[in-house]
Design a protein around this motif. Structure first.
Motif, PDB file in Angstrom:
ATOM      1  N   SER A  31     -17.051   1.319   9.530  1.00 12.99           N
ATOM      2  CA  SER A  31     -17.216  -0.041  10.043  1.00 12.99           C
ATOM      3  C   SER A  31     -15.850  -0.541  10.491  1.00 12.99           C
ATOM      4  O   SER A  31     -14.904  -0.590   9.698  1.00 12.99           O
ATOM      5  CB  SER A  31     -17.769  -0.975   8.973  1.00 12.99           C
ATOM      6  N   ALA A  32     -15.745  -0.889  11.774  1.00 14.50           N
ATOM      7  CA  ALA A  32     -14.496  -1.432  12.305  1.00 14.50           C
ATOM      8  C   ALA A  32     -14.574  -2.945  12.467  1.00 14.50           C
ATOM      9  O   ALA A  32     -13.717  -3.556  13.120  1.00 14.50           O
ATOM     10  CB  ALA A  32     -14.180  -0.769  13.641  1.00 14.50           C
ATOM     11  N   ALA A  33     -15.602  -3.526  11.847  1.00 17.84           N
ATOM     12  CA  ALA A  33     -15.768  -4.980  11.945  1.00 17.84           C
ATOM     13  C   ALA A  33     -14.612  -5.690  11.247  1.00 17.84           C
ATOM     14  O   ALA A  33     -14.189  -5.299  10.162  1.00 17.84           O
ATOM     15  CB  ALA A  33     -17.097  -5.395  11.324  1.00 17.84           C
ATOM     16  N   ARG A  34     -14.143  -6.780  11.871  1.00 15.52           N
ATOM     17  CA  ARG A  34     -12.984  -7.513  11.349  1.00 15.52           C
ATOM     18  C   ARG A  34     -13.246  -8.011   9.934  1.00 15.52           C
ATOM     19  O   ARG A  34     -12.375  -7.908   9.051  1.00 15.52           O
ATOM     20  CB  ARG A  34     -12.659  -8.677  12.286  1.00 15.52           C
ATOM     21  N   GLU A  35     -14.454  -8.563   9.676  1.00 15.90           N
ATOM     22  CA  GLU A  35     -14.736  -9.134   8.368  1.00 15.90           C
ATOM     23  C   GLU A  35     -14.743  -8.074   7.266  1.00 15.90           C
ATOM     24  O   GLU A  35     -14.330  -8.320   6.134  1.00 15.90           O
ATOM     25  CB  GLU A  35     -16.066  -9.896   8.378  1.00 15.90           C
ATOM     26  N   ASP A  36     -15.190  -6.836   7.615  1.00 16.42           N
ATOM     27  CA  ASP A  36     -15.200  -5.760   6.616  1.00 16.42           C
ATOM     28  C   ASP A  36     -13.782  -5.328   6.271  1.00 16.42           C
ATOM     29  O   ASP A  36     -13.460  -5.060   5.104  1.00 16.42           O
ATOM     30  CB  ASP A  36     -16.004  -4.575   7.137  1.00 16.42           C
ATOM     31  N   LEU A  37     -12.922  -5.234   7.283  1.00 13.85           N
ATOM     32  CA  LEU A  37     -11.525  -4.879   7.024  1.00 13.85           C
ATOM     33  C   LEU A  37     -10.817  -5.975   6.240  1.00 13.85           C
ATOM     34  O   LEU A  37      -9.997  -5.699   5.350  1.00 13.85           O
ATOM     35  CB  LEU A  37     -10.806  -4.605   8.349  1.00 13.85           C
ATOM     36  N   LEU A  38     -11.124  -7.235   6.546  1.00 13.95           N
ATOM     37  CA  LEU A  38     -10.511  -8.344   5.808  1.00 13.95           C
ATOM     38  C   LEU A  38     -10.938  -8.329   4.348  1.00 13.95           C
ATOM     39  O   LEU A  38     -10.159  -8.704   3.458  1.00 13.95           O
ATOM     40  CB  LEU A  38     -10.880  -9.675   6.463  1.00 13.95           C
ATOM     41  N   ALA A  39     -12.162  -7.892   4.079  1.00 19.68           N
ATOM     42  CA  ALA A  39     -12.626  -7.808   2.694  1.00 19.68           C
ATOM     43  C   ALA A  39     -11.794  -6.787   1.913  1.00 19.68           C
ATOM     44  O   ALA A  39     -11.439  -7.006   0.748  1.00 19.68           O
ATOM     45  CB  ALA A  39     -14.103  -7.428   2.667  1.00 19.68           C
ATOM     46  N   GLU A  88       0.007   0.443   9.244  1.00 17.10           N
ATOM     47  CA  GLU A  88       0.466   0.552  10.628  1.00 17.10           C
ATOM     48  C   GLU A  88       0.837  -0.826  11.186  1.00 17.10           C
ATOM     49  O   GLU A  88       1.779  -0.967  11.968  1.00 17.10           O
ATOM     50  CB  GLU A  88      -0.651   1.165  11.469  1.00 17.10           C
ATOM     51  N   LEU A  89       0.125  -1.855  10.748  1.00 12.45           N
ATOM     52  CA  LEU A  89       0.389  -3.230  11.205  1.00 12.45           C
ATOM     53  C   LEU A  89       1.516  -3.903  10.423  1.00 12.45           C
ATOM     54  O   LEU A  89       1.900  -5.028  10.738  1.00 12.45           O
ATOM     55  CB  LEU A  89      -0.888  -4.072  11.077  1.00 12.45           C
ATOM     56  N   GLY A  90       2.039  -3.211   9.410  1.00 11.30           N
ATOM     57  CA  GLY A  90       3.126  -3.780   8.628  1.00 11.30           C
ATOM     58  C   GLY A  90       2.675  -4.789   7.593  1.00 11.30           C
ATOM     59  O   GLY A  90       3.493  -5.552   7.072  1.00 11.30           O
ATOM     60  N   LEU A  91       1.385  -4.797   7.260  1.00  9.21           N
ATOM     61  CA  LEU A  91       0.869  -5.740   6.270  1.00  9.21           C
ATOM     62  C   LEU A  91       0.995  -5.200   4.845  1.00  9.21           C
ATOM     63  O   LEU A  91       1.023  -5.976   3.886  1.00  9.21           O
ATOM     64  CB  LEU A  91      -0.609  -6.057   6.564  1.00  9.21           C
ATOM     65  N   VAL A  92       1.022  -3.881   4.698  1.00  5.14           N
ATOM     66  CA  VAL A  92       1.169  -3.259   3.376  1.00  5.14           C
ATOM     67  C   VAL A  92       2.091  -2.051   3.514  1.00  5.14           C
ATOM     68  O   VAL A  92       2.364  -1.575   4.617  1.00  5.14           O
ATOM     69  CB  VAL A  92      -0.193  -2.807   2.797  1.00  5.14           C
ATOM     70  N   SER A  93       2.521  -1.550   2.368  1.00  2.74           N
ATOM     71  CA  SER A  93       3.338  -0.335   2.341  1.00  2.74           C
ATOM     72  C   SER A  93       2.996   0.454   1.085  1.00  2.74           C
ATOM     73  O   SER A  93       2.806  -0.129   0.012  1.00  2.74           O
ATOM     74  CB  SER A  93       4.828  -0.677   2.342  1.00  2.74           C
ATOM     75  N   PHE A  97      -8.710  -5.960   2.674  1.00  2.01           N
ATOM     76  CA  PHE A  97      -7.366  -6.524   2.543  1.00  2.01           C
ATOM     77  C   PHE A  97      -7.305  -7.519   1.383  1.00  2.01           C
ATOM     78  O   PHE A  97      -6.327  -7.548   0.624  1.00  2.01           O
ATOM     79  CB  PHE A  97      -6.949  -7.196   3.847  1.00  2.01           C
ATOM     80  N   ALA A  98      -8.360  -8.318   1.237  1.00  2.00           N
ATOM     81  CA  ALA A  98      -8.392  -9.270   0.122  1.00  2.00           C
ATOM     82  C   ALA A  98      -8.360  -8.531  -1.209  1.00  2.00           C
ATOM     83  O   ALA A  98      -7.674  -8.955  -2.160  1.00  2.00           O
ATOM     84  CB  ALA A  98      -9.644 -10.138   0.223  1.00  2.00           C
ATOM     85  N   ALA A  99      -9.092  -7.420  -1.286  1.00  2.00           N
ATOM     86  CA  ALA A  99      -9.093  -6.630  -2.518  1.00  2.00           C
ATOM     87  C   ALA A  99      -7.722  -6.007  -2.774  1.00  2.00           C
ATOM     88  O   ALA A  99      -7.276  -5.902  -3.924  1.00  2.00           O
ATOM     89  CB  ALA A  99     -10.164  -5.544  -2.425  1.00  2.00           C
ATOM     90  N   LEU A 100      -7.049  -5.609  -1.715  1.00  2.00           N
ATOM     91  CA  LEU A 100      -5.707  -5.045  -1.867  1.00  2.00           C
ATOM     92  C   LEU A 100      -4.734  -6.081  -2.408  1.00  2.00           C
ATOM     93  O   LEU A 100      -3.861  -5.774  -3.239  1.00  2.00           O
ATOM     94  CB  LEU A 100      -5.201  -4.510  -0.520  1.00  2.00           C
ATOM     95  N   ARG A 101      -4.858  -7.304  -1.951  1.00  2.00           N
ATOM     96  CA  ARG A 101      -3.943  -8.352  -2.428  1.00  2.00           C
ATOM     97  C   ARG A 101      -4.148  -8.629  -3.913  1.00  2.00           C
ATOM     98  O   ARG A 101      -3.186  -8.801  -4.646  1.00  2.00           O
ATOM     99  CB  ARG A 101      -4.156  -9.630  -1.620  1.00  2.00           C
ATOM    100  N   THR A 102      -5.405  -8.669  -4.347  1.00  2.00           N
ATOM    101  CA  THR A 102      -5.659  -9.006  -5.756  1.00  2.00           C
ATOM    102  C   THR A 102      -5.506  -7.800  -6.683  1.00  2.00           C
ATOM    103  O   THR A 102      -5.217  -7.964  -7.870  1.00  2.00           O
ATOM    104  CB  THR A 102      -7.075  -9.579  -5.911  1.00  2.00           C
ATOM    105  N   GLY A 103      -5.690  -6.596  -6.138  1.00  2.00           N
ATOM    106  CA  GLY A 103      -5.626  -5.407  -7.003  1.00  2.00           C
ATOM    107  C   GLY A 103      -4.484  -4.481  -6.662  1.00  2.00           C
ATOM    108  O   GLY A 103      -4.568  -3.266  -6.917  1.00  2.00           O
ATOM    109  N   ALA A 104      -3.386  -5.022  -6.107  1.00  2.00           N
ATOM    110  CA  ALA A 104      -2.272  -4.190  -5.648  1.00  2.00           C
ATOM    111  C   ALA A 104      -1.686  -3.322  -6.750  1.00  2.00           C
ATOM    112  O   ALA A 104      -1.258  -2.185  -6.514  1.00  2.00           O
ATOM    113  CB  ALA A 104      -1.189  -5.070  -5.030  1.00  2.00           C
ATOM    114  N   ASP A 105      -1.656  -3.848  -7.992  1.00  2.00           N
ATOM    115  CA  ASP A 105      -1.043  -3.099  -9.084  1.00  2.00           C
ATOM    116  C   ASP A 105      -1.847  -1.849  -9.459  1.00  2.00           C
ATOM    117  O   ASP A 105      -1.334  -0.954 -10.133  1.00  2.00           O
ATOM    118  CB  ASP A 105      -0.878  -3.995 -10.311  1.00  2.00           C
TER     119      ASP A 105
END
Length: 766
Positions: free
Chosen positions: A678-686, A729-734, A688-696
């Protein structure tokens, strides 16, 4: 791909004998099996093998020519003849000169020593003999480690008024020299024919001075290891006794070359001292090595050892350069026959043998490298274990000017006109006399490791290891391994499994495979070491091979995703046409075909590939053997292959194919997983939200590893890996250094991601 071969298979009767020997000797059945498989089939033979000693040395007078040689040397001493020793420029020849010159002095003869430089060629020559007669005018010439193939030169020496004694160990030519000749390969009562040149010189020393010759066994041990003769029977006793002497009373020359080395083993001699002795000859200064081994002046020894160290460094750099040039030539010409033969005008004749050995090992075929000088090419041949290169050369001798050597190594001279003819003849001869199995790169294994500490201590009794007594290897079947570099950026890995800690030197390239859930077989050897009074046991990994089964889909998906960075690729064939091409390619040659697939189910469509080894992510070998490669790493180099066949259509051409003929099957798609994303924007944003809260929770060296460790934070592995790749690739995470970092507040668009755009394009094409 390396093939695992059981070192032994026993009948019920043999197994009963093994168990009886194990009980009698108080050793494990594993150790007893190893000994039995290596020819020690009785309790007495096993006991002798486990206790190598000079008491096992054979009488030198069992060897043909030995009594006559002693009689002539006794006459030479009593009548004060002028005696010259003629040697060779390698570690065996130098060691043989060191042994026999010292023995002669103890016997009462002060010999003149002559060692030719490599530029003069191997063995006796009329030019070298003229030098000896001009400088010394000998009454007797004794050769060491050469002479058996010099019948004409022996006649020339006799015509000048000298007697000749030939001592050698190389294969016997059709015509033998007409003089006293000592060679363990001659038919006589001597039961062992695998002595090296210095070993033969040592036996002559024993004949001349009796037990006093045992003082010289360290030189014979070094040469025995250096010349790669089997470390069995009397050779084993010579090396064991030599190592004892070096440990207890090392000569200043040995100490100077060993430096701070604390433990001296056969491997120490092979990889520390021998290369430095050989380097002198290869750099055109064999006299420096001879001087080091024949002088007693400690100040001179120190300077000579330093010179040999410098020569060895130069030799390593020159060999690396020559090897790179040889591999480039292989890539241009291809290596698809039963032999690899290369030539160049700018190569150093002193190094072609080393590089030929390296290429023979890498390509699992005999290799011959030549230096061209006008219309003549002078070269060195090295072979694999199952191919006797001396016999092959002998069968093709009509195209050869001169050759000599033994089963695994030989020197060869050929005219430029006959070079292609010799290559074709060798290829035909080797192909007719050997099965494909003979060229397989084999790992001989003793079985599964068990009772690690006891086995490791018992195996120490099998030292010294080497040719004919290989270090035993064991296996362990595993799935995922938590391998890690021993320190940041190190190419070496450490890991634990099966109750044993492992070290995998230069294993970093296998990290993705090791950490995958694919089933794999770890091949290792035991290593016991001591440091500050404490003993350490580890397994040293020799190879990690696919065992079949398990799941590699996360890693395969990541490789497919990364391949999008490559160039677009067009279909050129159907499944039926691709299969027909594979059948033809396999029937014509066992080398040069790389079949690539990205979907694990693709292979089922190609029964024509049955029996072809399958590798995962990357090639374990560069020998161009026909192979199937699944989900190759980005940038994987297949340019040495003649044909690269994509069994399913790749998302892009992300492997290096060079000049290879590329076939792409357009009927099957290798990137179905990308099309289902799924390349839908909302699915990718979901995600990303999980990455922010579960980064550790997100850790790992790769996207696939991170997905497995955090279970994709609740998303499928494919969706998680895709999102992580796009966001990095977009520089949002590493994911640098194995931990996720999220950069907040950065504004960007998904269409700025090359990966995102490439996936969209693929989906639009479906």
């Amino acid at each position: 791909m390396k093939k695992l071969v059981r070192e032994f298979e026993f009948t019920a009767e043999q197994l009963s004998a093994v168990r009886a020997c194990a009980a009698a000797l108080g050793i494990t059945e594993t150790t007893a099996r190893l000994l039995y498989a290596r020819g020690m089939t009785t309790e007495g033979k096993m006991r002798a093998f486990l206790n190598p000693s000079r008491s096992h040395f054979l009488s030198p007078f069992l060897m043909k020519g030995m009594r006559e040689a002693k009689e002539l040397l006794t006459q030479a001493r009593d009548e004060e003849w002028r005696v010259a020793l003629f040697g060779d420029y390698d570690a065996d020849g130098i060691g043989a000169l060191a042994v026999l010159s010292r023995a002669m002095r103890m016997f009462g003869i002060e010999p003149y020593l002559y060692v030719p430089e490599r530029a003069e060629g191997y063995g006796m020559s009329v030019a070298a003999l003229d030098k000896i007669f001009d400088e010394f005018l000998p009454d007797l010439i004794v050769t060491v480690d050469c002479g058996i193939s010099n019948a004409d030169e022996v006649e020339y020496a006799k015509e000048q008024g000298a007697y000749v004694i030939v001592t050698d160990h190389h294969e016997l030519p059709d015509r033998l020299p007409d003089c006293i000749t000592i060679n363990p390969k001659l038919k006589d009562e001597y039961p062992y024919d695998n002595l090296c040149g210095a070993g033969v010189a040592f036996k002559l020393a024993c004949a001349l001075i009796g037990d006093k010759a045992f003082e010289l066994v360290d030189f014979a041990a070094l040469s025995t290891v250096a010349d790669s003769v089997p470390l069995t029977d009397e050779n084993r006793d010579i090396v064991a006794e030599g190592l004892k002497r070096i440990e207890k009373r090392p000569r200043p020359a040995f100490s100077a070359l060993l430096g701070k080395t604390s433990e001296v083993t056969a491997q120490t001699l092979a990889f520390t001292i021998a290369p430095r002795i050989n380097a002198a000859g290869r750099m055109g200064d064999a006299h420096a090595a001879l001087a080091l081994f024949t002088t007693e002046n400690e100040e001179a020894i120190s300077a000579l050892a330093e010179k040999l160290n410098l020569y060895n460094g130069e030799r390593q750099r020159a060999c690396d350069e020559l090897y790179a040039q040889a591999v480039e030539q292989i890539r241009e010409e291809g290596a698809y026959g039963n032999v690899v033969m290369l030539a160049a005008e700018n190569w150093n004749a002193g190094f072609v043998g080393i590089v030929a050995a390296r290429i023979a090992e890498e390509f699992s075929r005999p290799a011959l490298l030549f230096v061209r000088r006008g219309d003549m090419l002078r070269g060195s041949a090295r072979s694999v274990e199952s191919v006797n290169i001396f016999e092959a050369l002998k069968a093709c001798s009509e195209y050869i000017e001169e050759f000599g050597g033994h089963a695994q190594a030989a020197g060869v001279n050929v005219t430029a006109e006959n070079f292609p003819r010799l290559k074709a003849a060798l290829d035909e001869y080797i192909g007719a006399h050997h099965e494909r199995e003979d060229f397989a790169s084999k790992l001989y294994v003793a079985g599964e490791g068990e009772d690690h500490a006891r086995i490791a201590h018992e195996l120490a009794l099998l030292e010294p290891f080497g040719i004919g007594n290989r270090r035993p290897l064991f296996t362990l079947d595993v799935s995922r391994l938590e391998a890690a570099p021993v320190k940041p950026l190190s190419p070496h890995l450490s890991m634990s499994a099966g109750g044993l800690d492992f070290m995998y030197f230069n294993g970093a390239k296998e990290l993705k495979f090791l950490r995958s859930d694919l089933k794999k077989t770890v091949v290792y050897e035991y290593n016991l070491s001591r440091f500050r009074g404490k003993e350490y046991l580890k397994g040293f990994v020799r190879a990690v091979l696919p065992a079949g089964g398990g799941d590699a889909s996360p890693e395969a998906f990541e490789n497919t995703l990364r391949s999008l960075r490559g160039e677009p690729v067009a279909a050129t064939a159907t499944t039926e046409e691709t299969d027909a091409f594979l059948v033809l390619a396999r029937s014509e040659c066992a080398y040069g075909l790389a079949a690539v697939c990205y979907d694990a189910h693709t292979l089922a469509s190609f029964p024509s590939l049955a029996g072809v080894p399958v590798e995962v992510f990357r090639l374990a070998s560069g020998n161009t053997e026909n192979v199937v490669l699944y989900a190759p790493d980005e940038g994987c180099d297949l340019s040495a292959f003649r044909d690269v066949v994509f069994l399913d259509r790749p998302p892009a051409l992300a492997v290096r194919t060079g000049r290879a003929n590329v076939v792409v099957n357009g009927d099957l798609i290798g990137y179905g997983g990308l099309c289902r994303l799924s390349a839908a924007r909302e699915d990718l944003l979901a995600v990303f939200a999980a990455l922010r809260t579960g980064a550790d929770r997100v850790t790992g060296a790769t996207y696939a590893e991170a997905a497995k460790r955090c279970d994709g934070l609740g998303f499928s592995a494919e969706e998680f890996i895709f999102a992580l790749a796009v966001f990095e690739e977009l520089g949002l995470v590493s994911l640098e250094e194995g931990r996720l970092r999220v950069f907040r507040g950065k504004k960007t668009e998904l269409t700025n991601s090359q990966t995102y755009n490439a996936v969209l394009r693929l989906q639009e094409l479906q």
